[in-house]
Design an enzyme around this catalytic site. Sequence first.
Site, PDB file in Angstrom:
ATOM      1  CG  LEU A   1      16.690  31.462  36.472  1.00 17.96           C
ATOM      2  CD1 LEU A   1      15.653  31.770  35.265  1.00 17.96           C
ATOM      3  CD2 LEU A   1      16.748  32.494  37.576  1.00 17.96           C
ATOM      4  CB  ALA A   2      17.075  26.220  41.100  1.00 18.43           C
TER       5      ALA A   2
ATOM      6  NE  ARG B   1       6.819  20.223  31.558  1.00 16.37           N
ATOM      7  CZ  ARG B   1       7.484  20.991  30.751  1.00 16.37           C
ATOM      8  NH1 ARG B   1       7.421  20.882  29.653  1.00 16.37           N
ATOM      9  NH2 ARG B   1       8.016  22.106  31.528  1.00 16.37           N
TER      10      ARG B   1
ATOM     11  CB  THR C   1      12.356  32.123  33.236  1.00 18.57           C
ATOM     12  OG1 THR C   1      11.905  32.734  31.891  1.00 18.57           O
ATOM     13  CG2 THR C   1      12.524  30.947  32.946  1.00 18.57           C
TER      14      THR C   1
ATOM     15  CD  GLU D   1       9.885  30.255  25.753  1.00 17.93           C
ATOM     16  OE1 GLU D   1       9.955  29.092  26.066  1.00 17.93           O
ATOM     17  OE2 GLU D   1      10.984  30.792  25.415  1.00 17.93           O
TER      18      GLU D   1
ATOM     19  CG  ASN E   1      43.844 -15.354  60.219  1.00 22.35           C
ATOM     20  OD1 ASN E   1      44.077 -15.534  58.855  1.00 22.35           O
ATOM     21  ND2 ASN E   1      43.032 -16.146  60.645  1.00 22.35           N
TER      22      ASN E   1
ATOM     23  CG  ASN F   1      29.688  -2.256  67.347  1.00 19.26           C
ATOM     24  OD1 ASN F   1      28.737  -3.031  67.596  1.00 19.26           O
ATOM     25  ND2 ASN F   1      29.447  -1.029  66.466  1.00 19.26           N
TER      26      ASN F   1
ATOM     27  CB  ALA G   1      37.576 -21.563  67.799  1.00 24.71           C
TER      28      ALA G   1
HETATM   29  C1  UD1 Z   1      13.000  27.932  29.398  1.00 25.98           C
HETATM   30  C2  UD1 Z   1      13.048  29.084  28.452  1.00 25.98           C
HETATM   31  C3  UD1 Z   1      13.083  28.171  26.815  1.00 25.98           C
HETATM   32  C4  UD1 Z   1      14.196  27.506  26.856  1.00 25.98           C
HETATM   33  C5  UD1 Z   1      14.310  26.462  27.748  1.00 25.98           C
HETATM   34  C6  UD1 Z   1      15.642  25.649  28.008  1.00 25.98           C
HETATM   35  C7  UD1 Z   1      11.851  30.777  29.218  1.00 25.98           C
HETATM   36  C8  UD1 Z   1      10.284  31.271  29.213  1.00 25.98           C
HETATM   37  N1  UD1 Z   1      11.826  29.515  28.416  1.00 25.98           N
HETATM   38  O1  UD1 Z   1      11.924  26.899  29.040  1.00 25.98           O
HETATM   39  O2  UD1 Z   1      13.228  29.353  25.997  1.00 25.98           O
HETATM   40  O3  UD1 Z   1      14.294  26.864  25.383  1.00 25.98           O
HETATM   41  O4  UD1 Z   1      14.201  26.956  29.238  1.00 25.98           O
HETATM   42  O5  UD1 Z   1      15.799  24.424  28.792  1.00 25.98           O
HETATM   43  O6  UD1 Z   1      12.672  31.086  29.731  1.00 25.98           O
HETATM   44  N2  UD1 Z   1      12.081  28.579  37.031  1.00 25.98           N
HETATM   45  C9  UD1 Z   1      12.036  29.268  38.303  1.00 25.98           C
HETATM   46  N3  UD1 Z   1      10.779  30.097  38.301  1.00 25.98           N
HETATM   47  C10 UD1 Z   1       9.745  30.144  37.420  1.00 25.98           C
HETATM   48  C11 UD1 Z   1       9.767  29.211  36.447  1.00 25.98           C
HETATM   49  C12 UD1 Z   1      11.134  28.499  36.164  1.00 25.98           C
HETATM   50  O7  UD1 Z   1      13.000  29.602  38.983  1.00 25.98           O
HETATM   51  O8  UD1 Z   1       8.936  30.839  37.880  1.00 25.98           O
HETATM   52  C13 UD1 Z   1      13.228  27.805  36.704  1.00 25.98           C
HETATM   53  C14 UD1 Z   1      12.907  26.261  36.545  1.00 25.98           C
HETATM   54  O9  UD1 Z   1      13.205  25.722  37.883  1.00 25.98           O
HETATM   55  C15 UD1 Z   1      13.972  25.835  35.785  1.00 25.98           C
HETATM   56  C16 UD1 Z   1      14.136  26.946  34.676  1.00 25.98           C
HETATM   57  O10 UD1 Z   1      13.587  28.180  35.501  1.00 25.98           O
HETATM   58  O11 UD1 Z   1      15.122  25.406  36.170  1.00 25.98           O
HETATM   59  C17 UD1 Z   1      13.557  26.793  33.431  1.00 25.98           C
HETATM   60  O12 UD1 Z   1      12.053  26.912  33.568  1.00 25.98           O
HETATM   61  P1  UD1 Z   1      11.262  25.773  32.906  1.00 25.98           P
HETATM   62  O13 UD1 Z   1       9.854  26.000  33.098  1.00 25.98           O
HETATM   63  O14 UD1 Z   1      11.729  24.397  32.662  1.00 25.98           O
HETATM   64  O15 UD1 Z   1      11.431  26.454  31.258  1.00 25.98           O
HETATM   65  P2  UD1 Z   1      11.201  25.698  29.915  1.00 25.98           P
HETATM   66  O16 UD1 Z   1       9.870  25.741  29.602  1.00 25.98           O
HETATM   67  O17 UD1 Z   1      12.051  24.762  29.797  1.00 25.98           O
END
Ligand code: UD1
Length: 454
Positions: free
Chosen positions: A8-9, A15, A78, A155, A377, A386, A423
């Site tokens: 998930l990225a 923040r 997530t 959470e 040398n 160049n 030179a």
């Molecule tokens: C999440 C977990 C938490 C865990 C923590 C570990 C959930 C609800 N919470 O919290 O239990 O302890 O990770 O680090 O899963 N992302 C998406 N799409 C979205 C939201 C997030 O792709 O809509 C990706 C973010 O880019 C990130 C990852 O999911 O790589 C986690 O999301 P983030 O918002 O950082 O979750 P946390 O609050 O850290």
Amino acid sequence: MNRCAVILAAGQGKRMKSAGPKAMCRVLLKPMIDWVIDAVRGAGIEDICVVTGYGGEQLCAHLPEGIVTVRQERQLGTGDAVRAAAEFIGRRGGSVVVLNGDAPLIDSGTLREAFEKHTQEGNSVTVISARVDNPYGYGRIVIDHRDGSLARIVEEKDADEQEKGIYEVNSGAFWFDSADLLRSLEGLRGDNAQGEYYLTDTVAILRKAGKRAGVYSTANSSVVLGANDRAQLMELNQIAKRQVLAGLLADGVDIPCPDGVIIGPDVKIGRDTEILPNTILSGATVIGEGCVLGPNTTVEDSVIGSGVVLDNVKCERARVMDGADIGPFVHIRPNSEIGEKVHLGNFVEVKNSAVGEGTKVSHLTYVGDSDVGAHVNFGCGCVTVNYDGRAKHRTTIGDNAFIGCNTNLIAPVTVGENAYTAAGSTITEDVPAESLGIARARQVNKEGWVRGRK
Ligand code: UD1
Ligand code: CA
């Protein structure tokens, strides 16, 4: 059985206050997403899907070949992110490991061991967790004390006082039975403090459906650490730095003072090599034995032989052979190959060039787009010219040639083997082997000139 991974990225990481996607933020100069991909691949899983969203173009351009990407249009949590990968998961079946792109210290061993536990216990879902000193911000692991299974994950923002006192936290990495995961995603409700679809809620949903949920708790608590802001990113860098340096020290690398030393996790260094302060080694760099690197040296994606000295050097995407003595204040630019026992000295720049064995370029010289033979040398202040304002041209210099001080070599041009340039010459035509090229005005002395002027 089929195994695949979903990372998930899609998150921006508000923040982090970055213009790009959070997963591209770097730990030891390596984007977090790459750490996670390498851990997954190290566990023998090649079938990987990355969920992108915010800054997705940047992420897709960066990802290595063979990775599937899907787009999550709006970042609704997530659980919603995994939904974006539902088709990918559905086609694979079997088991899927879901990971966060912002928790880079997960490792292959943990993923493998968690999978073993997952299958042995016949779980629908197995969460990877650890006990941390400061659980603030993480999902808390609530255990069903009747059988030690996982009851649910709460959470931070939804936890009551008692749950906030739980130190066992969710890493964000889970093994799921693929079919069970897909079914449980349908049951997600955004009825929580953040109004998001939480992946963590699938645990309680699966249990309600009579499935078993388990926990794989690792003793290595850094595995769970994620970076949501720059302070956590710095903390991860410090932890990763300690881990990498400890590994190198154990392998016989000498790091007498780690101040300003940053070494990427994929860098390989031979024994008895000494790393001095402010030395930054990154990417796929490989360094031989018995070198002295630093102080103030940067090496990126380069291969350095054994017995090499790099003192105040910047070296990018280049190759330096055994026994070369480079620096101080040298810039080796991409696509350069510096031969055995070459010396490059004060204020020398080399770009897209080969420099043959034993050649000396001691001071104030630019060697660009050149093929330089062995035992050449260069006097002080030479320039391979160049660029003619439109195109780049190559300079060729034969073995044992002697380039006099302040020579300009106007490319394309060749100086033959054993040839000399006088030179101060601006050489525009080839100098044949064994010859002296002189290209400068003859000196005229005007005797008594000063007296006459008065
Ligand atoms: C999440 C977990 C938490 C865990 C923590 C570990 C959930 C609800 N919470 O919290 O239990 O302890 O990770 O680090 O899963 N992302 C998406 N799409 C979205 C939201 C997030 O792709 O809509 C990706 C973010 O880019 C990130 C990852 O999911 O790589 C986690 O999301 P983030 O918002 O950082 O979750 P946390 O609050 O850290
Ligand atoms: Ca996070």
